[in-house]
Design a protein around this motif. Structure first.
Motif, PDB file in Angstrom:
ATOM      1  N   ASN A  58      51.308  21.902   2.630  1.00 16.70           N
ATOM      2  CA  ASN A  58      50.438  22.596   3.795  1.00 16.70           C
ATOM      3  C   ASN A  58      51.512  23.457   4.857  1.00 16.70           C
ATOM      4  OD1 ASN A  58      51.596  20.744   5.536  1.00 16.70           O
ATOM      5  ND2 ASN A  58      49.901  19.759   6.174  1.00 16.70           N
ATOM      6  N   GLU A  59      50.754  24.349   5.451  1.00 12.76           N
ATOM      7  CA  GLU A  59      51.561  25.207   6.345  1.00 12.76           C
ATOM      8  C   GLU A  59      51.793  24.525   7.488  1.00 12.76           C
ATOM      9  OE1 GLU A  59      51.178  29.623   6.452  1.00 12.76           O
ATOM     10  OE2 GLU A  59      49.540  29.332   5.099  1.00 12.76           O
ATOM     11  N   GLN A  60      52.769  24.759   8.360  1.00 18.33           N
ATOM     12  CA  GLN A  60      52.940  24.430   9.688  1.00 18.33           C
ATOM     13  C   GLN A  60      52.772  25.692  10.745  1.00 18.33           C
ATOM     14  OE1 GLN A  60      57.284  23.626  10.385  1.00 18.33           O
ATOM     15  NE2 GLN A  60      56.491  22.048  12.271  1.00 18.33           N
ATOM     16  N   HIS A  61      51.848  25.342  11.645  1.00 15.25           N
ATOM     17  CA  HIS A  61      51.316  26.265  12.589  1.00 15.25           C
ATOM     18  C   HIS A  61      51.644  25.741  13.965  1.00 15.25           C
ATOM     19  CE1 HIS A  61      49.078  28.620   9.741  1.00 15.25           C
ATOM     20  NE2 HIS A  61      48.287  27.554   9.089  1.00 15.25           N
ATOM     21  N   PRO A  62      51.724  26.591  15.029  1.00  9.04           N
ATOM     22  CA  PRO A  62      51.914  26.188  16.448  1.00  9.04           C
ATOM     23  C   PRO A  62      50.749  25.351  16.639  1.00  9.04           C
ATOM     24  CG  PRO A  62      52.183  28.531  16.144  1.00  9.04           C
ATOM     25  CD  PRO A  62      51.828  28.104  14.800  1.00  9.04           C
ATOM     26  N   ILE A  65      47.303  26.859  17.601  1.00  6.52           N
ATOM     27  CA  ILE A  65      46.472  27.287  16.241  1.00  6.52           C
ATOM     28  C   ILE A  65      45.911  25.975  15.682  1.00  6.52           C
ATOM     29  CG2 ILE A  65      46.951  28.241  14.138  1.00  6.52           C
ATOM     30  CD1 ILE A  65      48.805  30.429  15.439  1.00  6.52           C
ATOM     31  N   GLU A  66      46.648  24.865  15.597  1.00  4.32           N
ATOM     32  CA  GLU A  66      46.444  23.833  15.035  1.00  4.32           C
ATOM     33  C   GLU A  66      45.041  23.102  15.454  1.00  4.32           C
ATOM     34  OE1 GLU A  66      46.657  21.817  12.331  1.00  4.32           O
ATOM     35  OE2 GLU A  66      48.193  23.463  11.406  1.00  4.32           O
ATOM     36  N   ARG A  69      42.207  25.435  14.650  1.00  8.03           N
ATOM     37  CA  ARG A  69      41.818  25.088  13.199  1.00  8.03           C
ATOM     38  C   ARG A  69      41.027  23.694  13.034  1.00  8.03           C
ATOM     39  NH1 ARG A  69      44.862  27.537   9.242  1.00  8.03           N
ATOM     40  NH2 ARG A  69      44.548  25.823   7.868  1.00  8.03           N
ATOM     41  N   ARG A  91      44.828  31.694   9.358  1.00  8.15           N
ATOM     42  CA  ARG A  91      45.552  31.098  10.757  1.00  8.15           C
ATOM     43  C   ARG A  91      44.436  30.324  11.245  1.00  8.15           C
ATOM     44  NH1 ARG A  91      50.644  32.356  12.190  1.00  8.15           N
ATOM     45  NH2 ARG A  91      50.100  32.126  14.345  1.00  8.15           N
ATOM     46  N   ASP A  92      43.911  31.085  12.181  1.00  9.84           N
ATOM     47  CA  ASP A  92      42.873  30.292  13.219  1.00  9.84           C
ATOM     48  C   ASP A  92      41.371  30.600  13.316  1.00  9.84           C
ATOM     49  OD1 ASP A  92      43.589  32.336  14.615  1.00  9.84           O
ATOM     50  OD2 ASP A  92      43.857  31.293  16.619  1.00  9.84           O
TER      51      ASP A  92
END
Length: 143
Positions: A58-62, A65-66, A69, A91-92
């Motif tokens: 999975n991608e790591q987001h700030p 944003i998580e 999401r 992204r979000d």
């Protein structure tokens, strides 16, 4: 993952302590920073080969944003139940049938003032930059 070529990384490291992972009985996570965007896409496509295994990608987001999401995941799952819907999360932002969905407190509302198409992937191309030597209007022009 059944990837044949070697992928160069900028940085790769494990997270968490070794003692903690032994106690929990789970392997430690790995964070990898790729040199090229095309390699990210290759790995994300190859991640479907991990289905049914104890690994995932999975991608790591700030954190902000998580959090956004997390509010959209239930709606995305509900929209995917109807296979006729085209569901994309960028992204979000969540797009269902090319319309952005905005979560409200009580119900989900389709937004009409947002763009109707999600941004397209860049495919490793740099954006064009216009030249700074454009033609300036003539100052002696007596219009």
């Amino acid at each position: 993952m059944k990837l044949e070529e070697n992928i160069p990384f900028a940085n790769v490291h494990r997270i968490g302590s070794k003692n903690d992972s032994v106690r929990r009985g789970k392997p430690r996570g790995i964070i990898a920073k790729f040199l090229h965007n095309k390699d990210i896409m290759k790995v994300k496509k190859a991640a479907r080969n991990l289905k049914g295994k104890n690994f995932y990608v999975n991608e790591q987001h700030p954190t902000e944003i998580e959090d956004r999401r997390k509010k959209l995941y239930p709606l995305m799952k509900e929209a995917r139940k109807n296979r006729a819907n085209k569901v994309i999360m960028v992204r979000d932002k969540l797009y269902v049938n090319d319309v952005q969905v905005i979560p409200e407190e009580s119900e989900f509302v389709f937004s009409s003032d947002t763009p109707h198409r999600p941004p397209r992937p860049r495919h490793n191309k740099r954006q064009r930059v216009g030249s700074s030597t454009g033609s300036a209007p003539d100052q002696n022009d007596d219009r």
